[in-house]
Design an enzyme around this catalytic site. Structure first.
Site, PDB file in Angstrom:
ATOM      1  N   LYS A  20       6.399  -6.650  22.823  1.00  0.00           N
ATOM      2  CA  LYS A  20       7.072  -7.679  23.636  1.00  0.00           C
ATOM      3  C   LYS A  20       7.839  -7.048  24.791  1.00  0.00           C
ATOM      4  O   LYS A  20       7.880  -7.577  25.890  1.00  0.00           O
ATOM      5  CB  LYS A  20       8.089  -8.456  22.774  1.00  0.00           C
ATOM      6  CG  LYS A  20       7.479  -9.492  21.868  1.00  0.00           C
ATOM      7  CD  LYS A  20       8.551 -10.434  21.335  1.00  0.00           C
ATOM      8  CE  LYS A  20       9.560  -9.775  20.438  1.00  0.00           C
ATOM      9  NZ  LYS A  20       9.141  -9.550  19.081  1.00  0.00           N
ATOM     10  N   TYR A  57      15.227   6.873  12.776  1.00  0.00           N
ATOM     11  CA  TYR A  57      14.017   6.493  12.027  1.00  0.00           C
ATOM     12  C   TYR A  57      13.901   4.978  11.882  1.00  0.00           C
ATOM     13  O   TYR A  57      12.840   4.460  11.579  1.00  0.00           O
ATOM     14  CB  TYR A  57      14.014   7.121  10.635  1.00  0.00           C
ATOM     15  CG  TYR A  57      13.799   8.620  10.641  1.00  0.00           C
ATOM     16  CD1 TYR A  57      12.678   9.184  11.258  1.00  0.00           C
ATOM     17  CD2 TYR A  57      14.706   9.466  10.022  1.00  0.00           C
ATOM     18  CE1 TYR A  57      12.492  10.556  11.268  1.00  0.00           C
ATOM     19  CE2 TYR A  57      14.523  10.847  10.018  1.00  0.00           C
ATOM     20  CZ  TYR A  57      13.406  11.382  10.652  1.00  0.00           C
ATOM     21  OH  TYR A  57      13.213  12.736  10.655  1.00  0.00           O
ATOM     22  N   GLU A 144      13.995 -11.440  25.875  1.00  0.00           N
ATOM     23  CA  GLU A 144      13.072 -11.083  24.806  1.00  0.00           C
ATOM     24  C   GLU A 144      13.780 -11.319  23.475  1.00  0.00           C
ATOM     25  O   GLU A 144      14.892 -10.822  23.266  1.00  0.00           O
ATOM     26  CB  GLU A 144      12.699  -9.598  24.968  1.00  0.00           C
ATOM     27  CG  GLU A 144      11.833  -9.076  23.856  1.00  0.00           C
ATOM     28  CD  GLU A 144      11.685  -7.539  23.884  1.00  0.00           C
ATOM     29  OE1 GLU A 144      12.065  -6.886  24.880  1.00  0.00           O
ATOM     30  OE2 GLU A 144      11.207  -7.014  22.869  1.00  0.00           O
ATOM     31  N   ASP A 151      10.633 -15.628  10.830  1.00  0.00           N
ATOM     32  CA  ASP A 151      11.632 -14.861  10.075  1.00  0.00           C
ATOM     33  C   ASP A 151      12.904 -15.701   9.952  1.00  0.00           C
ATOM     34  O   ASP A 151      13.294 -16.384  10.908  1.00  0.00           O
ATOM     35  CB  ASP A 151      12.047 -13.584  10.838  1.00  0.00           C
ATOM     36  CG  ASP A 151      10.936 -12.558  10.911  1.00  0.00           C
ATOM     37  OD1 ASP A 151       9.916 -12.753  10.226  1.00  0.00           O
ATOM     38  OD2 ASP A 151      11.101 -11.573  11.667  1.00  0.00           O
ATOM     39  N   ILE A 152      13.547 -15.620   8.790  1.00  0.00           N
ATOM     40  CA  ILE A 152      14.790 -16.379   8.595  1.00  0.00           C
ATOM     41  C   ILE A 152      15.811 -16.001   9.667  1.00  0.00           C
ATOM     42  O   ILE A 152      16.458 -16.840  10.268  1.00  0.00           O
ATOM     43  CB  ILE A 152      15.358 -16.110   7.190  1.00  0.00           C
ATOM     44  CG1 ILE A 152      14.443 -16.765   6.150  1.00  0.00           C
ATOM     45  CG2 ILE A 152      16.789 -16.639   7.053  1.00  0.00           C
ATOM     46  CD1 ILE A 152      14.824 -16.486   4.717  1.00  0.00           C
ATOM     47  N   GLN A 196      -2.853 -19.656  15.897  1.00  0.00           N
ATOM     48  CA  GLN A 196      -2.632 -21.101  15.741  1.00  0.00           C
ATOM     49  C   GLN A 196      -1.455 -21.348  14.799  1.00  0.00           C
ATOM     50  O   GLN A 196      -0.609 -22.199  15.046  1.00  0.00           O
ATOM     51  CB  GLN A 196      -3.887 -21.775  15.180  1.00  0.00           C
ATOM     52  CG  GLN A 196      -5.088 -21.719  16.106  1.00  0.00           C
ATOM     53  CD  GLN A 196      -6.312 -22.376  15.466  1.00  0.00           C
ATOM     54  OE1 GLN A 196      -6.202 -23.426  14.826  1.00  0.00           O
ATOM     55  NE2 GLN A 196      -7.462 -21.764  15.619  1.00  0.00           N
ATOM     56  N   CYS A 384      22.184  17.605  25.404  1.00  0.00           N
ATOM     57  CA  CYS A 384      23.286  17.220  24.523  1.00  0.00           C
ATOM     58  C   CYS A 384      23.409  18.209  23.362  1.00  0.00           C
ATOM     59  O   CYS A 384      23.855  19.322  23.582  1.00  0.00           O
ATOM     60  CB  CYS A 384      23.115  15.772  24.082  1.00  0.00           C
ATOM     61  SG  CYS A 384      24.692  15.014  23.712  1.00  0.00           S
ATOM     62  N   MET A 387      22.081  21.481  24.401  1.00  0.00           N
ATOM     63  CA  MET A 387      22.974  22.299  25.227  1.00  0.00           C
ATOM     64  C   MET A 387      24.000  22.981  24.329  1.00  0.00           C
ATOM     65  O   MET A 387      24.300  24.174  24.483  1.00  0.00           O
ATOM     66  CB  MET A 387      23.661  21.395  26.266  1.00  0.00           C
ATOM     67  CG  MET A 387      24.703  22.078  27.116  1.00  0.00           C
ATOM     68  SD  MET A 387      26.375  21.796  26.499  1.00  0.00           S
ATOM     69  CE  MET A 387      27.355  22.044  27.966  1.00  0.00           C
ATOM     70  N   GLN A 388      24.518  22.254  23.355  1.00  0.00           N
ATOM     71  CA  GLN A 388      25.517  22.831  22.446  1.00  0.00           C
ATOM     72  C   GLN A 388      24.915  24.007  21.662  1.00  0.00           C
ATOM     73  O   GLN A 388      25.567  25.030  21.460  1.00  0.00           O
ATOM     74  CB  GLN A 388      26.045  21.742  21.499  1.00  0.00           C
ATOM     75  CG  GLN A 388      26.740  20.592  22.239  1.00  0.00           C
ATOM     76  CD  GLN A 388      27.185  19.456  21.321  1.00  0.00           C
ATOM     77  OE1 GLN A 388      26.841  19.430  20.135  1.00  0.00           O
ATOM     78  NE2 GLN A 388      27.927  18.493  21.873  1.00  0.00           N
ATOM     79  N   HIS A 510      22.651  12.908  29.053  1.00  0.00           N
ATOM     80  CA  HIS A 510      21.246  12.562  28.785  1.00  0.00           C
ATOM     81  C   HIS A 510      20.535  12.176  30.081  1.00  0.00           C
ATOM     82  O   HIS A 510      20.526  10.998  30.452  1.00  0.00           O
ATOM     83  CB  HIS A 510      21.180  11.378  27.820  1.00  0.00           C
ATOM     84  CG  HIS A 510      21.639  11.702  26.437  1.00  0.00           C
ATOM     85  ND1 HIS A 510      20.782  12.047  25.426  1.00  0.00           N
ATOM     86  CD2 HIS A 510      22.876  11.737  25.903  1.00  0.00           C
ATOM     87  CE1 HIS A 510      21.469  12.281  24.319  1.00  0.00           C
ATOM     88  NE2 HIS A 510      22.744  12.101  24.580  1.00  0.00           N
ATOM     89  N   GLU A 512      17.509  11.845  30.531  1.00  0.00           N
ATOM     90  CA  GLU A 512      16.318  11.013  30.242  1.00  0.00           C
ATOM     91  C   GLU A 512      16.589   9.510  30.376  1.00  0.00           C
ATOM     92  O   GLU A 512      15.659   8.739  30.609  1.00  0.00           O
ATOM     93  CB  GLU A 512      15.762  11.340  28.849  1.00  0.00           C
ATOM     94  CG  GLU A 512      16.592  10.886  27.652  1.00  0.00           C
ATOM     95  CD  GLU A 512      17.686  11.869  27.225  1.00  0.00           C
ATOM     96  OE1 GLU A 512      18.104  12.694  28.066  1.00  0.00           O
ATOM     97  OE2 GLU A 512      18.132  11.797  26.062  1.00  0.00           O
TER      98      GLU A 512
HETATM   99  N1  GLN Z   1      26.042  15.676  17.704  1.00  0.00           N
HETATM  100  C1  GLN Z   1      26.489  16.080  18.993  1.00  0.00           C
HETATM  101  C2  GLN Z   1      27.795  15.404  19.379  1.00  0.00           C
HETATM  102  O1  GLN Z   1      28.154  14.402  18.852  1.00  0.00           O
HETATM  103  C3  GLN Z   1      25.435  15.843  20.050  1.00  0.00           C
HETATM  104  C4  GLN Z   1      25.047  14.404  20.252  1.00  0.00           C
HETATM  105  C5  GLN Z   1      23.764  14.206  20.987  1.00  0.00           C
HETATM  106  O2  GLN Z   1      22.911  15.094  21.036  1.00  0.00           O
HETATM  107  N2  GLN Z   1      23.557  13.031  21.535  1.00  0.00           N
HETATM  108  O3  GLN Z   1      28.496  15.896  20.236  1.00  0.00           O
END
Ligand code: GLN
Length: 544
Positions: A20, A57, A144, A151-152, A196, A384, A387-388, A510, A512
């Site tokens: 959708k 997940y 959307e 579904d209930i 239908q 994120c 990087m850490q 992020h 992305e």
């Molecule tokens: N777990 C890490 C934090 O909370 C990085 C979080 C993430 O990658 N979005 O700082």
């Protein structure tokens, strides 16, 4: 354009996961490309207040908007297709609806009335649906509705649609129903009966579908379209085939060929013109005709479900098209990486991305991966948590701080190179309490990021609790890991680089979330370019 906002509802029947979000985004793209100011909203019928506390997940990645809303991944598609930022108002869950109704009840706003699903919950849904429309910023709002008709938990949403159809008038609201036409190979036939029934279920709630978008693996014959139209009370032109596409980016063109936008506009009494998809189609041409390919490893712990890294994968598609290369993403589970198998798993790659994540599971594998790519000059992008991990790896293996860690993984580490900010320490609630949304970052001119962005002041989206610990900055910098992006208000380090390495970048934010077809993200574009140069230099060495 007229002054009234028009509403398109997209419902789903027969099965979940029919796409959708992509249909809504494709329709929005076609309307936008005709000059209509269009936005998309997703209503999710689950009781979580937002998807921020959900394990990836469950529903895949949690997408973050500029205003710091943790939202459904479909909002990512909306932004990638439309190149218009979304906000908290674009994603509403049942949990949030109930939360605001209950808060109003506590404040006494219902004046002693019994608070009920109808009218109070449905009124709140109607209010949320019209919030974007009433802003005056949009001609058309596409909503959307998550889940499947019947579904209930979807019932209050369908009831709200029924009421809005009456209140706003026939030409201001249209209901698009996405359904599945299964193919029975033994009979060699496409089957219309589930559709239908699904349309009938919608009618039991008083809602007539105006358009059917039919997901199918085989073309729908004219006969099938006529049959569906006759038994589902729609025009034949309103039976739209949605055949499996090789990429989601083909769907706007497929919908254009089928006339989805035309049917919708006719019903809404709005003029139709040919959408201008020039830029979109230029992207598609480059995407379809790569001149070469690169192999990039994506190291994460949610790799069994690719939706967990949806925005990263799409960013690679955008960046691949710019560079005219096909990016093959190889998923590598960080839990199964260790110093013994690291060479075997990574040495063939042209670049490595260490993914975002939470918690301890799989982090040692990520640290081993960073070490391998750092020592072997393989292009690296850490996002994120990635990087850490790069900061931890450098502290351990270059500075020699053996137990260096993030306090997320080891509260009592002797070297907390990544730790909690003071204001996070007293927070116990998990939902909506991270550093979220767009924050400003100032870039060092003489750096990779200083070169790839076209501005030295940027805004990028965050979603994390832990931070680079500035107590270690001098030592890390003198040892060769530079902080090349700093938050000007807080002094927090947002970007690290290793100038002695060909391409090593870690970002606390992020990137992305902000890559779109019209605006591929510069970090991804530059990273893919670096992997391409690396692959070429590798081939030259092996040919020499
Ligand atoms: N777990 C890490 C934090 O909370 C990085 C979080 C993430 O990658 N979005 O700082």
């Amino acid at each position: 354009m007229g002054t009234t906002t028009k509403y398109v509802f997209v419902t789903g029947g027969v099965s979940s996961s029919l796409g959708k979000g992509i249909i809504a985004a494709s329709l929005a793209k076609l309307l936008q490309a005709q000059g209509y100011r269009t936005t998309i909203q997703k209503l999710d019928p689950y009781i979580n207040v937002d998807p921020g506390t959900l394990n990836p997940y469950e529903h895949g990645e949690c997408y973050v908007t500029d205003d710091g809303a943790e939202t459904d991944l479909d909002l990512g598609h909306y932004e990638r297709f439309l190149n218009v930022p979304t906000s908290q108002a674009n994603n509403v869950t049942t949990g949030r609806i109930y939360q605001s109704v209950i808060e109003k009840e506590r404040r006494g706003e219902f004046l002693g009335k019994t608070v009920q699903v109808i009218p109070h919950i449905t009124d709140e849904i109607k209010y949320r649906v019209q919030l974007l429309g009433k802003s005056g910023d949009y001609d058309i709002v596409i909503t959307e509705i998550g889940g499947t008709v019947g579904d209930i938990e979807s019932l209050p949403y369908i009831e709200a649609v029924r009421q809005l159809k009456w209140e706003l008038g026939e030409h201001n609201v249209i209901v698009v129903h996405l359904t599945l036409i299964p193919y029975l190979s033994a009979a060699g036939e496409l089957k219309t009966k589930p559709t239908q029934h699904s349309v009938k279920t919608l009618m039991e709630s008083g809602v007539q579908a105006d358009v059917l978008v039919c997901r199918t693996e085989h073309h729908l014959s004219d006969g099938i379209k006529v049959k569906l139209a006759r038994f589902c009370n729609v025009q034949k032109e309103a039976v739209i085939e949605s055949i499996d596409a090789s990429t989601i980016y083909d769907v706007p063109n497929l919908m254009l060929e089928e006339g989805l936008d035309k049917v919708v506009l006719e019903h809404l009494d709005l003029p139709f013109s040919k959408p201008d998809l020039t830029q979109w189609n230029e992207f598609l041409t480059r995407h379809r005709n790569p001149q070469s390919e690169v192999n990039i490893g994506l190291i994460g712990k949610y790799v069994e479900l690719q939706d967990s890294y949806k925005s990263i994968l799409e960013s690679f598609i955008h960046a691949g098209a710019v560079n005219e290369v096909k990016v093959n993403v190889e998923f590598i589970h960080s839990e199964y990486l260790n110093s013994d198998n690291i060479k075997l798993k990574l040495s063939h790659l042209d670049g490595v991305l260490v993914a975002p994540g939470f918690g301890e599971r799989g982090i040692e594998g990520k640290i081993d991966a960073v070490r391998y790519v750092r020592e072997n000059n393989i292009p690296f992008l850490g996002i994120c948590l990635g990087m850490q991990m790069a900061v931890i790896e450098y502290s351990r293996n270059v500075l020699g701080f053996k137990g260096a860690n993030s306090t997320e993984m080891d509260e009592h580490t002797a070297h907390p190179v990544i730790n909690l900010m003071e204001e996070q320490k007293s927070i116990t609630d998990k939902g909506g309490t991270m550093r979220l949304g767009a924050w400003t970052c100032k870039l060092e001119e003489d750096s990779i990021v200083g070169e790839v962005y076209d501005n030295l002041q940027i805004k990028e989206r965050h979603r994390h609790r832990f931070e680079y610990n500035n107590d270690y900055r001098d030592r890390l910098e003198s040892a060769g890991m530079k902080a090349t992006g700093i938050n000007p208000e807080t002094g927090l380090v947002e970007i690290i680089e290793i100038p002695s390495h060909p391409w090593f970048v870690g970002v606390q934010y992020h990137p992305e979330y902000k890559s779109t077809v019209a605006n591929p993200h510069p970090i991804f574009v530059a990273f893919v370019k670096a992997t391409y140069s690396y692959s070429k230099s590798k081939n030259n060495v092996s040919m020499a």
